[in-house]
Scaffold this motif. Structure first.
Motif, short mmCIF file in Angstrom:
data_model
loop_
_atom_site.label_atom_id
_atom_site.label_comp_id
_atom_site.label_asym_id
_atom_site.label_seq_id
_atom_site.Cartn_x
_atom_site.Cartn_y
_atom_site.Cartn_z
N ARG A 65 0.85 -1.19 0.00
CA ARG A 65 0.00 0.00 0.00
C ARG A 65 0.89 1.24 0.00
NH1 ARG A 65 -3.29 -2.02 5.26
NH2 ARG A 65 -4.41 -3.81 4.34
N HIS A 66 0.46 2.26 -0.72
CA HIS A 66 1.20 3.52 -0.78
C HIS A 66 0.41 4.60 -0.04
CE1 HIS A 66 4.10 2.52 -4.24
NE2 HIS A 66 3.48 1.40 -3.91
N TYR A 67 1.06 5.23 0.92
CA TYR A 67 0.45 6.33 1.66
C TYR A 67 1.21 7.60 1.32
CZ TYR A 67 -1.77 2.57 4.31
OH TYR A 67 -2.49 1.46 4.66
N LYS A 68 0.48 8.62 0.88
CA LYS A 68 1.14 9.83 0.38
C LYS A 68 0.70 11.07 1.16
CE LYS A 68 1.90 8.05 -4.28
NZ LYS A 68 1.82 8.30 -5.73
N SER A 69 1.63 12.02 1.22
CA SER A 69 1.38 13.27 1.94
C SER A 69 0.76 14.31 1.00
CB SER A 69 2.69 13.82 2.51
OG SER A 69 3.58 14.17 1.45
N ASP A 70 0.34 15.42 1.58
CA ASP A 70 -0.18 16.55 0.82
C ASP A 70 0.98 17.48 0.48
OD1 ASP A 70 -1.38 18.78 -0.22
OD2 ASP A 70 -2.84 19.04 1.39
N PRO A 71 1.34 17.61 -0.81
CA PRO A 71 2.49 18.45 -1.18
C PRO A 71 2.35 19.89 -0.71
CG PRO A 71 1.76 17.14 -3.04
CD PRO A 71 0.71 17.00 -1.99
N GLN A 72 1.13 20.40 -0.63
CA GLN A 72 0.93 21.78 -0.19
C GLN A 72 1.38 21.98 1.25
OE1 GLN A 72 0.06 24.11 -2.32
NE2 GLN A 72 -0.19 22.59 -3.97
N LYS A 73 1.14 20.96 2.08
CA LYS A 73 1.57 21.04 3.48
C LYS A 73 3.07 20.78 3.61
CE LYS A 73 -2.92 19.55 5.32
NZ LYS A 73 -3.63 18.52 6.11
N CYS A 74 3.58 19.91 2.75
CA CYS A 74 5.00 19.55 2.86
C CYS A 74 5.93 20.67 2.38
CB CYS A 74 5.29 18.29 2.04
SG CYS A 74 4.53 16.79 2.69
N ARG A 75 5.44 21.50 1.47
CA ARG A 75 6.29 22.50 0.83
C ARG A 75 6.97 23.42 1.84
NH1 ARG A 75 3.00 23.66 -2.97
NH2 ARG A 75 3.97 22.22 -4.45
N ASN A 76 6.25 23.79 2.90
CA ASN A 76 6.79 24.72 3.90
C ASN A 76 7.16 24.02 5.21
OD1 ASN A 76 6.36 26.99 2.17
ND2 ASN A 76 4.18 26.94 2.71
N CYS A 77 7.25 22.69 5.17
CA CYS A 77 7.58 21.93 6.38
C CYS A 77 9.06 22.08 6.72
CB CYS A 77 7.23 20.46 6.18
SG CYS A 77 7.66 19.42 7.60
N PRO A 78 9.40 22.34 7.98
CA PRO A 78 10.82 22.48 8.36
C PRO A 78 11.60 21.17 8.25
CG PRO A 78 9.40 22.50 10.31
CD PRO A 78 8.49 22.58 9.13
N LEU A 79 10.90 20.02 8.17
CA LEU A 79 11.57 18.73 8.08
C LEU A 79 11.68 18.21 6.65
CD1 LEU A 79 9.84 16.92 11.10
CD2 LEU A 79 12.06 18.08 11.09
N LEU A 80 11.26 19.02 5.67
CA LEU A 80 11.20 18.56 4.29
C LEU A 80 12.54 18.03 3.79
CD1 LEU A 80 9.63 18.22 1.65
CD2 LEU A 80 10.26 20.58 1.07
N ALA A 81 13.62 18.73 4.09
CA ALA A 81 14.94 18.34 3.57
C ALA A 81 15.38 16.97 4.07
CB ALA A 81 15.98 19.40 3.94
N SER A 82 14.94 16.60 5.26
CA SER A 82 15.32 15.29 5.82
C SER A 82 14.20 14.26 5.66
CB SER A 82 15.66 15.44 7.31
OG SER A 82 14.55 15.94 8.03
#
Length: 277
Positions: free
Chosen positions: A164-181
């Motif tokens: 199963r593939h579980y995916k995030s919302d790119p709009q929320k991830c774009r400004n997430c401080p943990l995105l790089a890691s």
């Protein structure tokens, strides 16, 4: 897989014609039946593997199955287990397995056979510099993964391999401080996969942490590991003495027979009476 997709409201997968996969493999010029093994902590080269089962009481070898070394331990296991149960009418209640058998398919197969399984721990691998998968917590009631920053990754699809593939919302991830890691995805979207039989794998992992599971796994080390050690030290198992799979099978079966003769003789020998004090 189709049942899981239907439960999530997904259409059946289109029938895909199977095509042979072409890949380069190393083949021994002197023994083509041998397999090239590459394992951490093991020597690289052409070898055979003896997949052995012993009973938990006396250490009697109940099965010896030889394959090329590039065959994964988990592939023949359930078929060999079924053969022993049918051939010897064994009432198998529990099994102790090393980390090579820690797969969702084996965990599910043991549950279907009403056998309690205890497998060794395998440290998960993850990409250096990125958050490990254990940081994403699965929430069963929501059927999603909660990321370290609190976002819920929702179900997207189930692939042909049963994940199963579980995916995030790119709009929320774009400004997430943990995105790089978290992810290197160009669309700023994190995907976490989960096997359809992962629940069975997690229950098997829980067995390992129980008191009886620890005792069972310790007993495994005292039986099957000892059996292999004796085979290597006393019965020529460090090297394949012949070329060809059939001949190596004979070598493994003869070694198992010799070990069993000794084990059975010791078990049947009368125990000496201790002298009165």
């Amino acid at each position: 897989i189709e049942e899981d997709r239907a439960a999530h409201g997904k259409k059946p997968l289109k029938v895909k014609e199977r095509q042979a996969i072409e890949k380069e493999t190393k083949v021994s010029s002197t023994d083509p039946d041998a397999g090239y093994m590459v394992r951490e902590g093991k020597p690289k080269g052409f070898f055979y593997l003896d997949h052995r089962t012993v009973d938990g009481k006396l250490g009697i070898i109940t099965d010896s199955h030889t394959t090329a070394a590039n065959v994964h331990d988990s592939i023949p296991y359930l078929d060999r287990l079924d053969r022993q149960r049918k051939r010897f009418d064994l009432r198998v209640q529990a099994v102790g397995l090393d980390a090579g058998y820690a797969t969702a398919a084996i965990a599910k197969g043991l549950e279907e056979r009403d056998i309690l399984g205890v497998t060794g721990y395998r440290r998960p691998s993850h990409r250096k510099g990125y958050l490990p998968k254990r940081k994403y917590l699965y929430e069963k009631d929501l059927d999603g993964y909660r990321c370290p920053n609190g976002q819920l990754l929702t179900y997207a699809t189930t692939d042909r391999n049963g994940y199963r593939h579980y995916k995030s919302d790119p709009q929320k991830c774009r400004n997430c401080p943990l995105l790089a890691s978290c992810t290197a995805n160009a669309n700023n979207q994190k995907t976490v996969t989960r096997h359809v039989w992962q629940d069975a794998r997690e229950r098997a992992d829980a067995h390992r942490l129980s008191d009886w599971g620890k005792a069972l796994y310790k007993r495994r080390q005292e039986t099957v590991e000892r059996s292999f050690a004796d085979a290597k030290q006393l019965h020529g198992h460090r090297y394949a003495r012949f070329r060809g799979l059939t001949a190596v099978k004979v070598q493994c079966l003869l070694a198992a027979a010799a070990q069993n003769i000794k084990k059975i003789a010791l078990a049947m020998a009368p125990k000496p009476n201790p002298l009165p004090s």
